[in-house]
Design an enzyme around this catalytic site. Structure first.
Site, PDB file in Angstrom:
ATOM      1  N   ARG A 195       1.690  -2.397  -6.161  1.00  0.00           N
ATOM      2  CA  ARG A 195       0.282  -2.131  -6.462  1.00  0.00           C
ATOM      3  C   ARG A 195      -0.370  -1.600  -5.193  1.00  0.00           C
ATOM      4  O   ARG A 195      -0.654  -2.348  -4.259  1.00  0.00           O
ATOM      5  CB  ARG A 195      -0.391  -3.417  -6.946  1.00  0.00           C
ATOM      6  CG  ARG A 195      -1.900  -3.323  -6.977  1.00  0.00           C
ATOM      7  CD  ARG A 195      -2.554  -4.492  -7.688  1.00  0.00           C
ATOM      8  NE  ARG A 195      -2.181  -5.797  -7.175  1.00  0.00           N
ATOM      9  CZ  ARG A 195      -2.679  -6.373  -6.083  1.00  0.00           C
ATOM     10  NH1 ARG A 195      -3.541  -5.709  -5.327  1.00  0.00           N
ATOM     11  NH2 ARG A 195      -2.310  -7.588  -5.719  1.00  0.00           N
ATOM     12  N   HIS A 246      -6.012  -5.788  -6.904  1.00  0.00           N
ATOM     13  CA  HIS A 246      -5.659  -6.389  -8.197  1.00  0.00           C
ATOM     14  C   HIS A 246      -6.688  -5.987  -9.247  1.00  0.00           C
ATOM     15  O   HIS A 246      -6.339  -5.533 -10.333  1.00  0.00           O
ATOM     16  CB  HIS A 246      -5.607  -7.905  -8.062  1.00  0.00           C
ATOM     17  CG  HIS A 246      -5.346  -8.612  -9.347  1.00  0.00           C
ATOM     18  ND1 HIS A 246      -4.106  -8.625  -9.953  1.00  0.00           N
ATOM     19  CD2 HIS A 246      -6.158  -9.331 -10.157  1.00  0.00           C
ATOM     20  CE1 HIS A 246      -4.173  -9.310 -11.079  1.00  0.00           C
ATOM     21  NE2 HIS A 246      -5.402  -9.748 -11.219  1.00  0.00           N
ATOM     22  N   TYR A 265      -4.994 -10.476   2.332  1.00  0.00           N
ATOM     23  CA  TYR A 265      -3.707 -11.149   2.189  1.00  0.00           C
ATOM     24  C   TYR A 265      -2.486 -10.252   2.426  1.00  0.00           C
ATOM     25  O   TYR A 265      -1.357 -10.724   2.362  1.00  0.00           O
ATOM     26  CB  TYR A 265      -3.590 -11.795   0.807  1.00  0.00           C
ATOM     27  CG  TYR A 265      -3.840 -10.867  -0.371  1.00  0.00           C
ATOM     28  CD1 TYR A 265      -2.839 -10.024  -0.852  1.00  0.00           C
ATOM     29  CD2 TYR A 265      -5.073 -10.834  -1.012  1.00  0.00           C
ATOM     30  CE1 TYR A 265      -3.058  -9.180  -1.919  1.00  0.00           C
ATOM     31  CE2 TYR A 265      -5.313  -9.991  -2.096  1.00  0.00           C
ATOM     32  CZ  TYR A 265      -4.305  -9.176  -2.542  1.00  0.00           C
ATOM     33  OH  TYR A 265      -4.535  -8.339  -3.610  1.00  0.00           O
TER      34      TYR A 265
END
Length: 388
Positions: free
Chosen positions: A274, A278, A287
């Protein structure tokens, strides 16, 4: 950085890949086992895949911009996953039925779902957006993993209707459910795998492992490659390079054939990434590190197919310019038509709750209509009073 380095290294060993990141056709056992599945794809087919990938990415970029401008409440980005979705989507037959999650923009592109309809749910004007019967694609599912049970149940119905193993390619039907690596930890997915396995259901479990379940890396989801989870249920599994559109097509073609001919379910893990967030409410910089993103950018699925087309003299500048023009037109139409969507009638929330009339729902509708009428009357009375 994703701490799952050991699993990432292992992924390269058992990965089905037909086209390398630089556009070269690959050799080796994994490639040889699936090469014939994609051998018939000529210039027109490869260009059609490229077009769908480009339009999907432009849809993704434009939808993200529209959310940032306040036109959408939320949007789940799919940048980087175009090959897994478009390749697998092109392997489908018209009669096959798809149960997506909420990030399958490329699959919806291949199946002909209107771009504006795909965004109605994120605009908040509808709970769905299209008639599943028009495209053999169920509505987006926002509850993680629940669509896998829906797909398995539908597949059991297909099986019992005698639409599997007839030998008629226009009749035999497969069912596909798409989900992510994070959803694979949900109980619904595991229950679906049990039901599919013991009933030999004609369903393909297509897991897009994009490395991050929101902010959790794959290592926090499993200690073995995801495709091996299928084996624990008695379902054959395969891991494919999800940034390789030809490999995604070939692996899905085999899995679909197995399902249609009565061979039962398959678990496909599309190993991809990805590249965006998200959803538009997520900040991936919290993160994961830039180095990881840059490494995966070198495996961009659209660039890879473009390199293959150029290497094999299938590229044409005029054709490519036309594809870009189509992308521009899509973005322009998306902006105009999305903003033109009208708010639904408030009573529409009572529609399609059940397949047949339901006394409780009808009673609630009547109460709500009376409430709205009385509220509107009170507002009119207040306005007249104020005007005096």
């Amino acid at each position: 950085m994703n701490p799952d380095a050991s699993q990432g290294a292992a992924a390269e060993e058992d990965l089905v890949q037909l086209v390398a990141p630089d556009g070269r056709r690959t050799d080796g056992e994994q490639a040889a086992a699936y090469r014939d599945r994609a051998a018939h794809l000529g210039t027109d087919e490869l260009r059609a895949m490229y077009r769908d990938m480009v339009l999907t990415r432009r849809f993704d970029d434009e939808s993200t911009a529209l959310q940032r401008q306040g036109e959408l409440g939320l949007y789940p980005q799919g940048r980087g996953q175009e090959a897994a979705q478009v390749g697998s989507g092109h392997a489908l037959h018209p009669q096959d039925f798809v149960f997506p999650s909420y990030r399958e923009h490329g699959v919806l592109q291949v199946r002909g779902v209107d771009p504006v309809d795909r965004l109605r749910i994120y605009r908040g004007t509808e709970h769905g957006g299209w008639d599943p019967a028009d495209h053999n694609v169920h509505l987006n599912t926002l509850v993680l993993g629940s669509q896998t049970l829906h797909a398995t149940g539908y597949a059991l119905g297909v099986q019992r209707d005698g639409l599997v193993g007839t030998g008629d390619p226009q009749r035999d039907t497969a069912v596909v459910t798409y989900f992510g690596d994070g959803a694979s930890s949900q109980g619904d997915v595991n229950e679906a795998l049990v039901f599919a396995a013991v009933n030999n259901a004609p369903v393909v479990f297509f897991c897009q492992n994009n490395q991050w379940a929101i902010s959790e890396p794959t290592s926090r989801q499993t200690r073995v490659p995801l495709y091996k989870r299928g084996e624990g249920f008695g379902i054959p599994g395969v891991r494919v390079d999800g940034n390789d559109v030809l490999a995604s097509y070939a692996v899905m073609a085999e899995a679909l054939e197995r399902a249609r001919t009565g061979g039962g379910p398959t678990f496909v893990e599309a190993y991809t990434y990805r590249m965006g967030a998200h959803t538009t409410s997520d900040d991936p910089t919290r993160y994961r590190e830039r180095a990881e993103e840059e490494e995966w950018a070198l495996r961009d699925p659209i660039d890879r197919l473009a390199a293959l087309l150029r290497a094999e003299d299938r590229w044409d500048d005029a054709w490519a310019a036309d594809v870009e023009a189509q992308a521009d037109s899509l973005a322009e139409r998306l902006r105009a038509d999305l903003r033109a969507l009208e708010d639904p009638a408030s009573t529409s929330m009572f529609e399609h709750v059940y397949a047949t009339p339901h006394s409780q729902v009808e009673a609630e509708r009547a109460w709500f209509e009376a409430y709205e009428h009385d509220t509107a009357q009170d507002e009119r009375d207040s306005s007249r009073e104020a005007a005096r």
